[in-house]
Write a protein that holds these residues in place. Structure first.
Motif, mmCIF file in Angstrom:
data_model
loop_
_atom_site.group_PDB
_atom_site.id
_atom_site.type_symbol
_atom_site.label_atom_id
_atom_site.label_comp_id
_atom_site.label_asym_id
_atom_site.label_seq_id
_atom_site.Cartn_x
_atom_site.Cartn_y
_atom_site.Cartn_z
ATOM 1 N N GLU A 266 8.111 67.896 103.184
ATOM 2 C CA GLU A 266 6.762 68.465 103.101
ATOM 3 C C GLU A 266 6.694 69.566 102.050
ATOM 4 O O GLU A 266 5.720 69.662 101.296
ATOM 5 C CB GLU A 266 6.352 69.016 104.469
ATOM 6 C CG GLU A 266 6.127 67.923 105.527
ATOM 7 C CD GLU A 266 5.912 68.517 106.910
ATOM 8 O OE1 GLU A 266 6.128 69.741 107.069
ATOM 9 O OE2 GLU A 266 5.534 67.753 107.816
ATOM 10 N N ARG A 267 7.735 70.390 101.977
ATOM 11 C CA ARG A 267 7.716 71.501 101.021
ATOM 12 C C ARG A 267 7.865 70.993 99.586
ATOM 13 O O ARG A 267 7.265 71.546 98.665
ATOM 14 C CB ARG A 267 8.825 72.498 101.356
ATOM 15 C CG ARG A 267 8.569 73.190 102.684
ATOM 16 C CD ARG A 267 9.579 74.269 102.985
ATOM 17 N NE ARG A 267 9.312 74.865 104.288
ATOM 18 C CZ ARG A 267 9.612 76.109 104.622
ATOM 19 N NH1 ARG A 267 10.173 76.897 103.729
ATOM 20 N NH2 ARG A 267 9.355 76.571 105.818
ATOM 21 N N ILE A 268 8.661 69.957 99.400
ATOM 22 C CA ILE A 268 8.776 69.379 98.059
ATOM 23 C C ILE A 268 7.444 68.795 97.629
ATOM 24 O O ILE A 268 7.026 68.923 96.466
ATOM 25 C CB ILE A 268 9.895 68.316 98.025
ATOM 26 C CG1 ILE A 268 11.259 69.009 98.122
ATOM 27 C CG2 ILE A 268 9.813 67.472 96.751
ATOM 28 C CD1 ILE A 268 12.434 68.060 98.185
ATOM 29 N N LEU B 250 5.140 71.394 96.124
ATOM 30 C CA LEU B 250 5.522 72.071 94.880
ATOM 31 C C LEU B 250 4.596 71.656 93.738
ATOM 32 O O LEU B 250 3.987 70.586 93.781
ATOM 33 C CB LEU B 250 6.968 71.729 94.519
ATOM 34 C CG LEU B 250 8.060 72.345 95.398
ATOM 35 C CD1 LEU B 250 9.418 71.760 95.033
ATOM 36 C CD2 LEU B 250 8.083 73.859 95.263
ATOM 37 N N PRO B 251 4.487 72.489 92.709
ATOM 38 C CA PRO B 251 3.661 72.132 91.548
ATOM 39 C C PRO B 251 4.157 70.836 90.908
ATOM 40 O O PRO B 251 5.327 70.466 91.041
ATOM 41 C CB PRO B 251 3.840 73.319 90.594
ATOM 42 C CG PRO B 251 4.324 74.441 91.454
ATOM 43 C CD PRO B 251 5.100 73.823 92.559
ATOM 44 N N ALA B 252 3.244 70.156 90.221
ATOM 45 C CA ALA B 252 3.602 68.902 89.550
ATOM 46 C C ALA B 252 4.696 69.163 88.515
ATOM 47 O O ALA B 252 4.708 70.189 87.837
ATOM 48 C CB ALA B 252 2.374 68.316 88.867
ATOM 49 N N SER B 253 5.647 68.237 88.427
ATOM 50 C CA SER B 253 6.739 68.343 87.470
ATOM 51 C C SER B 253 7.200 66.934 87.121
ATOM 52 O O SER B 253 6.924 65.974 87.859
ATOM 53 C CB SER B 253 7.895 69.161 88.053
ATOM 54 O OG SER B 253 8.443 68.512 89.181
ATOM 55 N N ALA C 54 10.946 61.762 91.968
ATOM 56 C CA ALA C 54 12.365 61.529 92.257
ATOM 57 C C ALA C 54 12.852 62.479 93.347
ATOM 58 O O ALA C 54 13.657 62.086 94.217
ATOM 59 C CB ALA C 54 13.192 61.713 90.990
ATOM 60 N N LEU C 55 12.378 63.722 93.327
ATOM 61 C CA LEU C 55 12.742 64.680 94.368
ATOM 62 C C LEU C 55 12.207 64.229 95.721
ATOM 63 O O LEU C 55 12.907 64.317 96.743
ATOM 64 C CB LEU C 55 12.199 66.070 94.026
ATOM 65 C CG LEU C 55 12.796 66.772 92.799
ATOM 66 C CD1 LEU C 55 12.049 68.072 92.511
ATOM 67 C CD2 LEU C 55 14.281 67.065 93.011
ATOM 68 N N LEU D 46 16.949 72.985 92.048
ATOM 69 C CA LEU D 46 17.189 74.175 91.228
ATOM 70 C C LEU D 46 17.078 73.867 89.740
ATOM 71 O O LEU D 46 16.701 74.727 88.946
ATOM 72 C CB LEU D 46 18.571 74.749 91.536
ATOM 73 C CG LEU D 46 18.703 75.419 92.906
ATOM 74 C CD1 LEU D 46 20.151 75.747 93.206
ATOM 75 C CD2 LEU D 46 17.850 76.664 92.981
ATOM 76 N N THR D 47 17.410 72.634 89.365
ATOM 77 C CA THR D 47 17.252 72.231 87.965
ATOM 78 C C THR D 47 15.780 72.114 87.598
ATOM 79 O O THR D 47 15.345 72.543 86.517
ATOM 80 C CB THR D 47 17.961 70.882 87.717
ATOM 81 O OG1 THR D 47 19.350 71.026 88.030
ATOM 82 C CG2 THR D 47 17.808 70.445 86.268
ATOM 83 N N GLU D 48 14.998 71.563 88.512
ATOM 84 C CA GLU D 48 13.571 71.350 88.261
ATOM 85 C C GLU D 48 12.768 72.644 88.391
ATOM 86 O O GLU D 48 11.799 72.864 87.671
ATOM 87 C CB GLU D 48 13.038 70.297 89.244
ATOM 88 C CG GLU D 48 11.661 69.754 88.892
ATOM 89 C CD GLU D 48 11.706 68.795 87.704
ATOM 90 O OE1 GLU D 48 10.630 68.408 87.240
ATOM 91 O OE2 GLU D 48 12.812 68.458 87.232
ATOM 92 N N HIS D 49 13.178 73.502 89.333
ATOM 93 C CA HIS D 49 12.455 74.756 89.602
ATOM 94 C C HIS D 49 13.473 75.893 89.659
ATOM 95 O O HIS D 49 13.874 76.317 90.738
ATOM 96 C CB HIS D 49 11.683 74.668 90.920
ATOM 97 C CG HIS D 49 10.673 73.571 90.960
ATOM 98 N ND1 HIS D 49 9.419 73.685 90.384
ATOM 99 C CD2 HIS D 49 10.739 72.314 91.475
ATOM 100 C CE1 HIS D 49 8.750 72.556 90.560
ATOM 101 N NE2 HIS D 49 9.527 71.705 91.219
ATOM 102 N N PRO D 50 13.916 76.391 88.502
ATOM 103 C CA PRO D 50 14.994 77.396 88.488
ATOM 104 C C PRO D 50 14.582 78.684 89.199
ATOM 105 O O PRO D 50 13.446 79.147 89.102
ATOM 106 C CB PRO D 50 15.217 77.654 86.989
ATOM 107 C CG PRO D 50 14.613 76.472 86.296
ATOM 108 C CD PRO D 50 13.479 76.019 87.155
#
Length: 608
Positions: A36-38, A41-44, A49-50, A82-86
C-alpha cells in the motif's frame, strides 16, 4: 518494515508451517502495508516493478515459503526502493557512543532491560514482547540502518513507539549501540581491524558500516571474524570516519544538495538546517588546515556558505539558490586541491602554527599587559596575583580542553562557534566598561583624585576578583580557539614543524610582552590611560563583531549579508548587517562614554 520482515519471518514460519501465529499474522499485515505504501509513492520509472516485487513478497509469505527466500525478497525490495527514492543512509559524522549508554538507559531500558538482555517480567506477556537484543541469531540479520529506521518511525501494532523527537545523531547512536549488544568480542574485532587492511576496505565509510549486516560480512571474512569486527565497529564508529581528510567537502556538497532539494519542496526550515550542517559538520572542521594553506580561499568558502543560508532565509526563487550552489562548486574544487595531502608543505605548516598562536596570543596579551601596567602604576601590586592567576587558570583550563577534545569528547562545530561567540561578546562587554573607566582617568586631576581616594587602602577583594575574571575570560577565549586549530592541524608526521611554529610564536610574544611592559613604565600616567583606553576600545569593537559573527556561524542568529564587501577577519569585520550593527553600537557606547568624561572634566574646570 521490510527489514523487520527479513529478520523476523523466520520466527513465524518453519518448514512451511506456522510456528507463531501472531508473528505470522504480523508478517502478512506488514507485507500488505508495504504494498500500500509503495502504491502511494510519487510516480517514478520503476514504480510498477516495485509494486510487482511487493506483491511477490506478500504471496511468498502467504505461501509460507522458506525464511531465506522471504528475507532475500524483502532485502531486494528494500534496496530497489532506496535506489528509486534515495534517503540519507548514514550519520553525517560518527555518533557519540559514550552518550549512547545514557540514551539507552533513559529511553530503552524500561522495555528492553537495563542492558538489553531481556524485557522486564511485566512486559513478557505482551505479544510480541520487546526485542531481546542479545538474541544473536536475529541480530545477525539486522543492520544499524534498519534499527535507526525503527527508532525513528516506530512499529505499528507493537509497543515500539517513534523516537523521532530525538536528535538525528542520538538515534544513530542508539541504533549502533543496540545493534552491538549481541556481539561482545570487541577486543578481537579491534585486532582484526588493525591487522587486516582487506577488512578495512570492505567497510570504508559510515554508510557501509550502518547498512551491512553481520551475516553479509560473514560471507566475506567468516562468521567468527565478522561478528567480532561488527562488535568493534558498532562500538567505535569513529574509527571508520577518522581519516576523512578533504572528504569533508564531499559532505558539504552532499548536504547542500539535500538542502536545495528540501527548499525546492517548500521545506525552508529543513533546507536551512541542512545548509547549517554543511558548514558546521562538513567545512568547519577543515577551516584550520585550509586557513594555513590558503586563508583567502577559506574566507571565500565560508562567505559563500553564509550567503547560501542567507538566501534560504530571505526566500529567493529555487532557481537562484541552485545558481548559487553551482557557483560554489569551483570554490569547493579549489579547496579540495588545497587540502590534498600533496599540497601540504613544511613551510605552510610552520607558518600556520606560527600565525595562529601569534594572532590569538596577541589579542589576549594586549589586555593582560594593560591590566598589569595599570596595577603597577596604581601602586597596588598586592592584586597582581589575581591578574596572573586569571591568565594562568585560563591556560590550565585550555589544557583540560585539549585533553577533553582529544581523549573524551568531540567538540562539535556548533559548540566551538557558540563558545567563541559568547566568550567574545562577554569580553567585549567587560572591555567597554574598562575602556570608559580608563579614559575617565586620563586627566591629571581625575587621576590625582582617584589616587587620593584609594591611598592607604588596597583595592577591594571584589575588584581583585574582577581582574581575575577579566584575565581568565579574555585569555581562555583565545586559548580555546588556538587549541582547536592545533588539534585540526596535528598529526605525527608534522608534529615537529607545528611545535617549531608554536615555540617561535611564543618567543615573539614574550619579546612583545617585555617591550610593552617596559614602555608602559616610561609613559606618564595620563598618557598610559589614554592610550590603553583607546586600545581596549578597539579590541571591544573587534570582539563584538567576532562574537556576533560566530553566533551566526553556529546558526543562533540570522544572517543579512552586505553584498560585495569583503570580510576582514583581523578587525572582526563580517559583511553582514548584524555584526556590523553590533560593532557600531559598541563604538557608539564607547564614544558617548568618552565624551561624558570630557564633559564632566570641562564642567569641573568652570569656576563656581
Amino acid at each position: 518494515m521490510l527489514d523487520y520482515v527479513a529478520v523476523d519471518y523466520g520466527a513465524a514460519v518453519s518448514d512451511g508451517k506456522v510456528s507463531n501465529q501472531f508473528e505470522y499474522d504480523e508478517m502478512i499485515e506488514f507485507s500488505k502495508s508495504v504494498a500500500e505504501r509503495i502504491a502511494s509513492l510519487p510516480a517514478s520509472p520503476n514504480k510498477s516493478a516495485l509494486q510487482q516485487a511487493a506483491e511477490e513478497l506478500r504471496q511468498s509469505i502467504v505461501a509460507r515459503r522458506p525464511a531465506g527466500e522471504v528475507a532475500q525478497r524483502a532485502r531486494g525490495l528494500a534496496a530497489a526502493l532506496l535506489t528509486e527514492h534515495p534517503v540519507p543512509l548514514a550519520p553525517r559524522k560518527a555518533p557519540d557512543m559514550e552518550r549512547a549508554v545514557t540514551l539507552f538507559a533513559q529511553n530503552c531500558a524500561s522495555c528492553h532491560g537495563s542492558a538489553g538482555r531481556s524485557p522486564p517480567s511485566q512486559l513478557m506477556n505482551i505479544d510480541p514482547p520487546p526485542i531481546d537484543f542479545t538474541d544473536q541469531q536475529r541480530a545477525r540479520e539486522r543492520s544499524a540502518f534498519g534499527l535507526y529506521q525503527v527508532i525513528t518511525q516506530g512499529i505499528e501494532g507493537t509497543t515500539m513507539s517513534s523516537f523521532a523527537s530525538l536528535p538525528d545523531q542520538d538515534r544513530w547512536a542508539l541504533a549502533l549501540y543496540a545493534g552491538g549488544i549481541a556481539f561482545p568480542n570487541k577486543t578481537e574485532g579491534q585486532r582484526i581491524w588493525n591487522d587486516r587492511p582487506e577488512v578495512r576496505q570492505l567497510i570504508p565509510n559510515l554508510e557501509t558500516l550502518v547498512t551491512i549486516t553481520p551475516s553479509q560480512l560473514a560471507k566475506q571474512i567468516g562468521d567468527k571474524q565478522a561478528l567480532a569486527v561488527i562488535a568493534y565497529l558498532r562500538a567505535n564508529p569513529h574509527v571508520v570516519a577518522a581519516d576523512r581528510g578533504s572528504d569533508g567537502l564531499d559532505l558539504v556538497r552532499e548536504t547542500l544538495s539535500e538542502s536545495l532539494a528540501a527548499y525546492e519542496q517548500g521545506d525552508r526550515a529543513r533546507a536551512n538546517e541542512l545548509a547549517l550542517s554543511a558548514y558546521l559538520d562538513g567545512f568547519e572542521p577543515l577551516e584550520a588546515v585550509l586557513s594555513t594553506r590558503d586563508g583567502n580561499l577559506m574566507l571565500e568558502v565560508e562567505q559563500a556558505l553564509s550567503a547560501f543560508r542567507s538566501s534560504i532565509n530571505s526566500g529567493v526563487r529555487p532557481a537562484e539558490l541552485r545558481a548559487q550552489l553551482d557557483g560554489m562548486e569551483p570554490l569547493l574544487d579549489r579547496a579540495e586541491s588545497a587540502l590534498a595531502p600533496e599540497a601540504a608543505t613544511s613551510i605552510s605548516t610552520f607558518l600556520g602554527a606560527f600565525t595562529i598562536l601569534l594572532r590569538e596570543g596577541l589579542e589576549a596579551l594586549l589586555v593582560v599587559i594593560a591590566m598589569i601596567a595599570f596595577v603597577r602604576k596604581s601602586e597596588r601590586t598586592e592584586v597582581l596575583p589575581y591578574v596572573h592567576g586569571g591568565w594562568v587558570a585560563a591556560l590550565l583550563a585550555g589544557v583540560f580542553t585539549w585533553a577533553a577534545a582529544t581523549y573524551f569528547v568531540t567538540i562539535s562545530g556548533a559548540s566551538r562557534e557558540l563558545t567563541e561567540g559568547f566568550g567574545a561578546l562577554l569580553a567585549a562587554v567587560v572591555l567597554v566598561s574598562v575602556g570608559i573607566w580608563m579614559h575617565g582617568k586620563s586627566h591629571a586631576d581625575e587621576w590625582r583624585r582617584y589616587i587620593q581616594e584609594k591611598m592607604g587602602k588596597a583595592l577591594s577583594r571584589r575588584s581583585a576578583w574582577f581582574l581575575f575574571g577579566l584575565a581568565f575570560v579574555v585569555v581562555y577565549r583565545e586559548v580555546f580557539e588556538t587549541i582547536l586549530f592545533y588539534a585540526a592541524l596535528w598529526n605525527p608526521q608534522n608534529s615537529g614543524t607545528i611545535l617549531a611554529g608554536a615555540l617561535s610564536a611564543l618567543a615573539l610574544l614574550a619579546v612583545l610582552a617585555w617591550m610593552m611592559l617596559r614602555y608602559s613604565r616610561k609613559l606618564p600616567i595620563t598618557q598610559f590611560f589614554r592610550y590603553s583606553a583607546v586600545l581596549i576600545a578597539v579590541l571591544a569593537v573587534v570582539l563584538a563583531g567576532k562574537g556576533v559573527g560566530a553566533l551566526q556561524e553556529a546558526g543562533l542568529l540570522s544572517i543579512t549579508l552586505l553584498e560585495g564587501i569583503p570580510r576582514v577577519d583581523l578587525i572582526g569585520f563580517y559583511p553582514a548587517v548584524e555584526p556590523v550593527a553590533a560593532q557600531v553600537i559598541t563604538a557608539a557606547i564607547l564614544f558617548f562614554g568618552f565624551r561624558r568624561h570630557v564633559g564632566l572634566r570641562r564642567s569641573d574646570a568652570v569656576p563656581a
